[in-house]
Design a protein around this motif. Structure first.
Motif, PDB file in Angstrom:
ATOM      1  N   PHE A 122      -2.597 -18.040   3.002  1.00  0.00           N
ATOM      2  CA  PHE A 122      -3.541 -19.009   3.539  1.00  0.00           C
ATOM      3  C   PHE A 122      -3.356 -19.094   5.053  1.00  0.00           C
ATOM      4  N   PHE A 123      -4.164 -19.967   5.660  1.00  0.00           N
ATOM      5  CA  PHE A 123      -4.266 -19.990   7.116  1.00  0.00           C
ATOM      6  C   PHE A 123      -2.921 -20.151   7.825  1.00  0.00           C
ATOM      7  N   ALA A 124      -1.972 -20.886   7.225  1.00  0.00           N
ATOM      8  CA  ALA A 124      -0.721 -21.188   7.912  1.00  0.00           C
ATOM      9  C   ALA A 124       0.220 -19.994   7.978  1.00  0.00           C
ATOM     10  N   ASN A 125       0.096 -19.059   7.049  1.00  0.00           N
ATOM     11  CA  ASN A 125       1.054 -17.941   7.035  1.00  0.00           C
ATOM     12  C   ASN A 125       0.394 -16.577   7.173  1.00  0.00           C
ATOM     13  N   ALA A 126      -0.930 -16.533   7.344  1.00  0.00           N
ATOM     14  CA  ALA A 126      -1.634 -15.243   7.346  1.00  0.00           C
ATOM     15  C   ALA A 126      -1.132 -14.322   8.463  1.00  0.00           C
ATOM     16  N   ASP A 127      -1.000 -14.843   9.661  1.00  0.00           N
ATOM     17  CA  ASP A 127      -0.549 -13.991  10.780  1.00  0.00           C
ATOM     18  C   ASP A 127       0.870 -13.499  10.556  1.00  0.00           C
ATOM     19  N   HIS A 128       1.751 -14.367  10.049  1.00  0.00           N
ATOM     20  CA  HIS A 128       3.132 -13.960   9.793  1.00  0.00           C
ATOM     21  C   HIS A 128       3.184 -12.841   8.765  1.00  0.00           C
ATOM     22  N   VAL A 129       2.410 -12.951   7.695  1.00  0.00           N
ATOM     23  CA  VAL A 129       2.407 -11.913   6.654  1.00  0.00           C
ATOM     24  C   VAL A 129       1.915 -10.587   7.217  1.00  0.00           C
ATOM     25  N   ARG A 130       0.835 -10.624   7.993  1.00  0.00           N
ATOM     26  CA  ARG A 130       0.316  -9.384   8.587  1.00  0.00           C
ATOM     27  C   ARG A 130       1.354  -8.733   9.485  1.00  0.00           C
ATOM     28  N   ASP A 131       2.028  -9.544  10.312  1.00  0.00           N
ATOM     29  CA  ASP A 131       3.035  -8.981  11.221  1.00  0.00           C
ATOM     30  C   ASP A 131       4.205  -8.381  10.445  1.00  0.00           C
ATOM     31  N   GLN A 132       4.622  -9.045   9.356  1.00  0.00           N
ATOM     32  CA  GLN A 132       5.747  -8.532   8.566  1.00  0.00           C
ATOM     33  C   GLN A 132       5.388  -7.220   7.876  1.00  0.00           C
ATOM     34  N   ILE A 133       4.160  -7.114   7.391  1.00  0.00           N
ATOM     35  CA  ILE A 133       3.747  -5.857   6.750  1.00  0.00           C
ATOM     36  C   ILE A 133       3.610  -4.754   7.790  1.00  0.00           C
ATOM     37  N   ASP A 134       3.031  -5.052   8.949  1.00  0.00           N
ATOM     38  CA  ASP A 134       2.922  -4.055  10.025  1.00  0.00           C
ATOM     39  C   ASP A 134       4.294  -3.531  10.433  1.00  0.00           C
ATOM     40  N   ALA A 135       5.299  -4.426  10.413  1.00  0.00           N
ATOM     41  CA  ALA A 135       6.640  -4.037  10.837  1.00  0.00           C
ATOM     42  C   ALA A 135       7.296  -3.057   9.870  1.00  0.00           C
ATOM     43  N   LEU A 136       6.802  -2.979   8.632  1.00  0.00           N
ATOM     44  CA  LEU A 136       7.378  -2.071   7.636  1.00  0.00           C
ATOM     45  C   LEU A 136       6.835  -0.646   7.749  1.00  0.00           C
ATOM     46  N   VAL A 137       5.745  -0.470   8.495  1.00  0.00           N
ATOM     47  CA  VAL A 137       5.094   0.835   8.590  1.00  0.00           C
ATOM     48  C   VAL A 137       5.976   1.809   9.379  1.00  0.00           C
ATOM     49  N   THR A 138       6.103   3.034   8.851  1.00  0.00           N
ATOM     50  CA  THR A 138       6.832   4.114   9.529  1.00  0.00           C
ATOM     51  C   THR A 138       5.902   5.309   9.705  1.00  0.00           C
ATOM     52  N   GLU A 139       6.410   6.358  10.347  1.00  0.00           N
ATOM     53  CA  GLU A 139       5.585   7.555  10.563  1.00  0.00           C
ATOM     54  C   GLU A 139       5.215   8.226   9.255  1.00  0.00           C
ATOM     55  N   ASP A 140       6.045   8.064   8.210  1.00  0.00           N
ATOM     56  CA  ASP A 140       5.793   8.737   6.936  1.00  0.00           C
ATOM     57  C   ASP A 140       4.914   7.929   5.996  1.00  0.00           C
ATOM     58  N   THR A 141       4.541   6.711   6.379  1.00  0.00           N
ATOM     59  CA  THR A 141       3.798   5.847   5.467  1.00  0.00           C
ATOM     60  C   THR A 141       2.371   6.344   5.289  1.00  0.00           C
ATOM     61  N   SER A 142       1.961   6.518   4.035  1.00  0.00           N
ATOM     62  CA  SER A 142       0.584   6.925   3.737  1.00  0.00           C
ATOM     63  C   SER A 142      -0.168   5.851   2.940  1.00  0.00           C
ATOM     64  N   MET A 143       0.559   4.939   2.327  1.00  0.00           N
ATOM     65  CA  MET A 143      -0.100   3.909   1.515  1.00  0.00           C
ATOM     66  C   MET A 143       0.754   2.643   1.512  1.00  0.00           C
ATOM     67  N   ILE A 144       0.085   1.508   1.595  1.00  0.00           N
ATOM     68  CA  ILE A 144       0.748   0.208   1.420  1.00  0.00           C
ATOM     69  C   ILE A 144       0.063  -0.519   0.274  1.00  0.00           C
TER      70      ILE A 144
END
Length: 563
Positions: A471-493
């Motif tokens: 929801f609105f209070a945590n949406a940006d935090h969740v997006r940033d945390q998922i973006d931080a998990l991405v590596t060069e080898d990532t093809s799917m989340i």
């Protein structure tokens, strides 16, 4: 439908299906509780700043009306330390130093508290108890108990009482130690030691009543009142007058609504906790809304009978349950015995030493100074837990300490409000930063890699789980945390949405933005195991958010089609 889950009658519900075999244990429990209630009611009235007999006036209607309207079979309602102290703190600035007005306003506060409680029960406000967390209540009770104790110490020592917060009063006691009356100190400390000893080694003996009777006997035999010992003094015999208190104007009742809400909040939280504890032991349930109604009726009756505010008592409920009570018949027995006390026994208590009465108060509340529970919260805080769990532990400890020092520094109701405010702020902070876990497969389950470092994620695929709704209070935090998990080898989340029970429009739009940003990196984004209204909100948000949703993580991984 089993008896314990059957709907009870609206009036005297605890007596439904009464069995003759319950009468004897109910009577024995009533006698036991009466032996504790009488001296404590006198003591708690002094905490409220009113004559001791006011505590007995309040107890009789409170016991009868709670039995009629409440839902607990075991809860004992009467004057209590927390609400008595809160009453004194609320009434003092309104009374302006006038003792008769102080008494009238204290009675009026009980009436207003009763009306507020009845209204709250009628509109089903029982859920408000959930806003006072256990750590907040624990910190508040510890602070309140310390404040009550320091307020009783001057009577125990025979010195002048200071005014102000806990620390100011404690400093005043230290400065007055040189003026302590030796005989008063002897009687007070001996009384305190005796109450605590009986409670520790003879728990079935009503220690408070025993020590009160011994104190009265000592005054009568040795003339201690003539040797400088302060005694309770005259107590009006007979039943109280019924009706509204004199000298209280309509605007006074309006001014008391705010204080009444505070008294009701504290009394409801403490009483509901005691009621639930013994309901669980006996195998039945209590209704929070009926408890509000019962507490409201008890306070209204107490006020109309010239009494003070009342609430459910954990200690006397424990005595009641421990003595074998089955229903509220035990409370009705206590009410009858209290009437007998008012008619025939008040003269007995007039010779009670004030130091002994203070010892009874201190002994009653000293067990509430539960530093061990605060230490347990601190130990949980210092453990090396995951981020979300560590934050929760820190929030609980911080809220408890805030409530305790709020009471010690600023008084009772401000302390409670401070504790609740800190708790709510930390809760908002906590929900705005939920734990986003990267997952690995263990057998048939997907588990958090941080808890199982030996496991490895699937090649090129990151499966994540958000341990909260989106929801609105945590949406940006969740997006940033998922973006931080991405590596060069990532093809799917893949977002495993099983632990996200709800999503709002802001959360749906965040997922759409996340999908678009990942596509620009040639990374496919999918959602698996959606629950509740997740898919509907995605479809309805801003004309529809196109995110592929699959029944399981395995199917999301196996689908070869592009996103």
């Amino acid at each position: 439908m089993s008896p314990q889950h059957a709907r009870s009658p609206l009036v005297f519900g605890s007596l439904a299906g009464y069995q003759r075999s319950w009468l004897r244990p109910d009577i024995i429990a009533g006698l036991t509780v009466w032996a504790v209630l009488v001296p404590e009611a006198l003591a708690y009235a002094t905490i409220a700043g009113v004559p001791p007999v006011i505590g007995l006036y309040a107890a009789v209607p409170a016991l009868i009306l709670y039995a009629a309207a409440g839902s607990s079979r075991h809860l004992i309602v009467g004057p209590m330390s927390a609400t008595a102290a809160l009453s004194a703190a609320m009434i003092a600035p309104l009374a302006g130093g006038d003792d008769s007005r102080f008494l009238s306003l204290s009675v009026a506060l009980a009436i207003v508290t009763g009306l507020v409680g009845l209204f709250a029960g009628f509109i089903r406000m029982g859920f408000i108890a959930s806003f006072i967390s256990e750590p907040v209540l624990k910190g508040f009770i510890v602070g309140l108990a310390l404040t009550i104790i320091i307020g009783q110490v001057p009577k125990l020592l025979g010195v002048e009482k200071g005014e102000g917060n806990f620390f100011v009063q404690a400093w005043s006691v230290l400065r007055e130690l040189g003026n302590a009356d030796g005989l008063t100190v002897f009687v007070g400390l001996l009384s305190l030691a005796a109450v605590l000893a009986v409670k520790r080694w003879l728990p079935l003996v009503p220690g408070s009543l025993l020590v009160v009777l011994l104190g009265i006997a000592a005054v009568a035999l040795f003339g201690l009142d003539d040797r400088g010992i302060d005694i309770v003094g005259h107590i009006d015999a007979g039943l109280p007058s019924v009706g509204l208190p004199s000298g209280v104007r309509a605007e006074d009742y309006l001014d008391l609504i705010g204080p009444a809400v505070g008294v009701l909040l504290i009394g409801f939280a403490e009483g509901l906790g005691a009621a639930k504890t013994y309901a669980a032991k006996a195998g039945y349930t209590v209704d929070a809304n009926r408890e509000l109604t019962g507490l409201g009726a008890a306070n209204l009756g107490a006020g109309l009978c010239s009494g003070m505010v009342v609430n459910g008592s954990l200690s006397k409920t424990a005595v009641n349950g421990g003595a074998g009570a089955k229903t509220q018949v035990s409370g009705l027995v206590v009410a009858v015995l209290t009437v007998v006390t008012l008619l025939f026994l008040t003269g007995l208590f007039e010779k009670l030493p004030e130091a002994t009465l203070s010892a009874v108060v201190i002994a009653a509340v000293i067990e509430l100074v539960d530093f061990s529970s605060l230490a347990a919260l601190y130990r949980v805080w210092t453990r090396r837990l995951g981020s979300i769990y560590g934050l929760a532990a820190r929030a609980d400890f911080a809220a408890a300490i805030a409530a305790m020092f709020g009471v010690l520094l600023f008084d009772t109701l401000p302390g409670l409000i401070i504790g609740i405010a800190v708790s709510m702020l930390l809760l908002l902070y906590r929900v705005s930063k939920p734990h986003v876990a990267a997952l690995a497969k263990e057998g048939t389950r997907w588990v958090d890699i941080s808890s199982h470092p030996e496991l490895k994620p699937a090649d090129g695929v990151i499966v994540v789980r958000v341990e909260a709704g989106l929801f609105f209070a945590n949406a940006d935090h969740v997006r940033d945390q998922i973006d931080a998990l991405v590596t060069e080898d990532t093809s799917m989340i893949i977002l495993d949405a099983e632990t996200s029970p709800f999503i709002d429009v802001s959360g749906a739009q965040m997922l759409a933005q996340l999908r678009d940003s990942l596509e620009r990196k040639n990374i496919t984004f999918r959602v698996a195991r959606d629950v509740g209204q997740f898919r509907d909100v995605l479809a309805g948000a801003a004309g529809g958010v196109k995110v592929d949703v699959y029944p399981s993580v395995a199917e999301a991984m196996a689908d070869p089609s592009p996103a």
